[in-house]
Design a protein around this motif. Structure first.
Motif, PDB file in Angstrom:
ATOM      1  N   LEU A   1      -8.245  -3.133  -5.204  1.00 10.15           N
ATOM      2  CA  LEU A   1      -8.171  -4.577  -4.988  1.00 10.15           C
ATOM      3  C   LEU A   1      -7.331  -4.897  -3.754  1.00 10.15           C
ATOM      4  O   LEU A   1      -7.651  -5.823  -3.002  1.00 10.15           O
ATOM      5  N   LEU A   2      -6.266  -4.119  -3.532  1.00  8.07           N
ATOM      6  CA  LEU A   2      -5.403  -4.353  -2.373  1.00  8.07           C
ATOM      7  C   LEU A   2      -6.154  -4.130  -1.071  1.00  8.07           C
ATOM      8  O   LEU A   2      -5.985  -4.897  -0.104  1.00  8.07           O
ATOM      9  N   LEU A   3      -6.986  -3.111  -1.007  1.00 12.02           N
ATOM     10  CA  LEU A   3      -7.769  -2.860   0.209  1.00 12.02           C
ATOM     11  C   LEU A   3      -8.727  -4.012   0.496  1.00 12.02           C
ATOM     12  O   LEU A   3      -8.983  -4.348   1.651  1.00 12.02           O
ATOM     13  N   ALA A   4      -9.246  -4.634  -0.575  1.00 12.83           N
ATOM     14  CA  ALA A   4     -10.107  -5.811  -0.391  1.00 12.83           C
ATOM     15  C   ALA A   4      -9.290  -6.994   0.118  1.00 12.83           C
ATOM     16  O   ALA A   4      -9.741  -7.744   1.007  1.00 12.83           O
TER      17      ALA A   4
ATOM     18  N   LEU B   1       0.831  -1.204   0.000  1.00  9.31           N
ATOM     19  CA  LEU B   1       0.000   0.000   0.000  1.00  9.31           C
ATOM     20  C   LEU B   1       0.864   1.252   0.000  1.00  9.31           C
ATOM     21  O   LEU B   1       0.573   2.219  -0.735  1.00  9.31           O
ATOM     22  N   SER B   2       1.923   1.267   0.794  1.00 11.97           N
ATOM     23  CA  SER B   2       2.824   2.418   0.823  1.00 11.97           C
ATOM     24  C   SER B   2       3.513   2.617  -0.525  1.00 11.97           C
ATOM     25  O   SER B   2       3.674   3.750  -0.995  1.00 11.97           O
ATOM     26  N   PHE B   3       3.912   1.516  -1.159  1.00 12.05           N
ATOM     27  CA  PHE B   3       4.532   1.615  -2.479  1.00 12.05           C
ATOM     28  C   PHE B   3       3.544   2.178  -3.508  1.00 12.05           C
ATOM     29  O   PHE B   3       3.905   3.040  -4.318  1.00 12.05           O
ATOM     30  N   LEU B   4       2.313   1.711  -3.454  1.00  9.59           N
ATOM     31  CA  LEU B   4       1.280   2.218  -4.368  1.00  9.59           C
ATOM     32  C   LEU B   4       1.002   3.695  -4.130  1.00  9.59           C
ATOM     33  O   LEU B   4       0.871   4.470  -5.088  1.00  9.59           O
ATOM     34  N   ASP B   5       0.897   4.092  -2.863  1.00  5.96           N
ATOM     35  CA  ASP B   5       0.655   5.508  -2.548  1.00  5.96           C
ATOM     36  C   ASP B   5       1.796   6.385  -3.048  1.00  5.96           C
ATOM     37  O   ASP B   5       1.577   7.493  -3.533  1.00  5.96           O
ATOM     38  N   LEU B   6       3.011   5.877  -2.924  1.00  6.35           N
ATOM     39  CA  LEU B   6       4.183   6.606  -3.404  1.00  6.35           C
ATOM     40  C   LEU B   6       4.117   6.789  -4.920  1.00  6.35           C
ATOM     41  O   LEU B   6       4.338   7.889  -5.441  1.00  6.35           O
TER      42      LEU B   6
ATOM     43  N   CYS C   1      -8.250  -3.416  12.976  1.00  6.75           N
ATOM     44  CA  CYS C   1      -9.193  -3.197  11.875  1.00  6.75           C
ATOM     45  C   CYS C   1      -9.518  -1.715  11.650  1.00  6.75           C
ATOM     46  O   CYS C   1      -9.871  -1.312  10.535  1.00  6.75           O
ATOM     47  N   ALA C   2      -9.421  -0.915  12.712  1.00  4.47           N
ATOM     48  CA  ALA C   2      -9.839   0.488  12.622  1.00  4.47           C
ATOM     49  C   ALA C   2      -9.024   1.258  11.592  1.00  4.47           C
ATOM     50  O   ALA C   2      -9.579   2.053  10.807  1.00  4.47           O
ATOM     51  N   SER C   3      -7.704   1.037  11.560  1.00 12.50           N
ATOM     52  CA  SER C   3      -6.842   1.754  10.617  1.00 12.50           C
ATOM     53  C   SER C   3      -7.235   1.445   9.181  1.00 12.50           C
ATOM     54  O   SER C   3      -7.348   2.336   8.334  1.00 12.50           O
ATOM     55  N   HIS C   4      -7.452   0.162   8.927  1.00 15.95           N
ATOM     56  CA  HIS C   4      -7.825  -0.251   7.572  1.00 15.95           C
ATOM     57  C   HIS C   4      -9.164   0.336   7.160  1.00 15.95           C
ATOM     58  O   HIS C   4      -9.327   0.811   6.022  1.00 15.95           O
ATOM     59  N   LEU C   5     -10.121   0.344   8.061  1.00 16.72           N
ATOM     60  CA  LEU C   5     -11.439   0.898   7.742  1.00 16.72           C
ATOM     61  C   LEU C   5     -11.365   2.393   7.451  1.00 16.72           C
ATOM     62  O   LEU C   5     -12.052   2.891   6.545  1.00 16.72           O
ATOM     63  N   MET C   6     -10.534   3.123   8.186  1.00 16.41           N
ATOM     64  CA  MET C   6     -10.376   4.557   7.938  1.00 16.41           C
ATOM     65  C   MET C   6      -9.822   4.805   6.534  1.00 16.41           C
ATOM     66  O   MET C   6     -10.290   5.687   5.801  1.00 16.41           O
ATOM     67  N   VAL C   7      -8.826   4.014   6.144  1.00 20.27           N
ATOM     68  CA  VAL C   7      -8.242   4.144   4.804  1.00 20.27           C
ATOM     69  C   VAL C   7      -9.277   3.799   3.736  1.00 20.27           C
ATOM     70  O   VAL C   7      -9.374   4.476   2.707  1.00 20.27           O
ATOM     71  N   VAL C   8     -10.060   2.748   3.981  1.00 19.55           N
ATOM     72  CA  VAL C   8     -11.102   2.339   3.031  1.00 19.55           C
ATOM     73  C   VAL C   8     -12.117   3.453   2.819  1.00 19.55           C
ATOM     74  O   VAL C   8     -12.466   3.788   1.671  1.00 19.55           O
TER      75      VAL C   8
END
Length: 315
Positions: free
Chosen positions: A113-116, A66-71, A240-247
């Protein structure tokens, strides 16, 4: 080049946000600071996962992705934006524009797809903890990574190859980057093929993943409620909270942009700032501030740097 009475467009003029010098300088400063923070945060996140043995798990492998994709996502548009925001004429060739458009579509599709996949990882970890290492093995992680990249690449790039764009209208692109809906406004001829393609891509990247994530977290919620330990529940919720916030941040603005939009509207370029500029900067902070494992890894790296720095001075 003439095509009947129409002139084939070879370059676009990006409208951007403003021609006012003070506003442009302010925007440049803001975007520059955000981009530098984005690069540093995501590189440090990747570095932390790589050098920390306790983070060598599928969860942090996908976080590293995810960090690589954001970059890459931020770097596909923001450097050009920084150049344009201080320029009087903001040009980009048609070929360069299409490359940027497809790059953004591919990276955006992979991130959806990565978030899923990250939701699936949390589902297995919480609902089937005893079988987690068996199910989420490194071979499966590799297969999922290849599937995400290959699937997004085919969905995003194939339509442009099968039916290349032809532009012969006004070359004023009302955006700060080559966004597909804005580009369609300038395309000639029948564009129903592209609109159908956007719907298909949207189904696989913007509709199916959130539904899958929602179902996964419903199952996760029921599993968490069965945990008798308060500390166990708290730890499960925090992972789970961090992932949900990003989603919510990513899919909220992305679905506003593409789902149900028959055509491009000027205000959408301001909405796209969220997932193109701000979200890549915020993602590492969200995972850092709410994840004890990552914070502990950061602490160890900083302590090691502080300890080794004075020693090196005496050599």
């Amino acid at each position: 080049m003439e095509n009947g009475n129409q002139t084939i467009i070879k370059e676009f003029i990006l409208v951007g946000f403003s021609q006012n010098l003070k506003i442009c300088v302010t925007l440049f400063t803001v975007f520059f600071v955000i981009y530098i923070l984005t690069v540093l945060e995501n590189i440090f996140m990747i570095f932390t996962v790589i050098v920390s043995p306790n983070l060598h798990t599928p969860m942090y492998y996908f976080l590293c992705n995810l960090s690589f994709l954001d970059l890459c996502f931020s770097s596909s548009t923001v450097p050009k934006l920084l150049i344009d925001v201080l320029s009087q004429v903001r040009r980009i060739s048609v070929i360069g524009c299409l490359i940027q458009m497809n790059t953004v579509l591919v990276l955006g599709g992979i991130e959806c797809l990565l978030l899923a996949v990250m939701a699936y990882d949390r589902f297995i970890a919480i609902c089937f903890p005893l079988n987690y290492t068996i199910i989420m093995n490194w071979r499966l992680c590799g297969y999922l990574t290849v599937l995400m990249w290959l699937g997004s690449l085919i969905l995003s790039v194939a339509p442009t190859i099968l039916k290349p764009f032809v532009f012969c209208k006004n070359n004023q692109l009302n955006h700060f980057f080559c966004e597909v809906l804005a580009i369609l406004e300038l395309a000639c001829g029948e564009i129903s093929f592209y609109k159908i393609t956007i719907v298909i891509i949207g189904f696989f990247t913007l509709l199916s993943p959130p539904v899958f994530i929602m179902v996964s977290y419903i199952c996760i919620l029921f599993s968490i409620l069965k945990i008798h330990s308060v500390q166990g529940r708290s730890k499960a919720f925090s992972t789970c909270a961090s992932h949900l916030m990003v989603v919510f941040m990513f899919f909220g603005t992305s679905m506003t942009m593409y789902m149900g939009q028959a055509s491009f509207s000027a205000y959408l370029k301001y909405i796209s700032l969220n997932y193109m500029v701000f979200t890549p900067m915020l993602n590492p902070l969200i995972y850092s501030l709410r994840n004890n494992d990552v914070k502990e890894a950061y602490r160890k790296i900083l302590v090691k740097c502080l300890v080794t720095a004075p020693v090196s001075q005496f050599r």
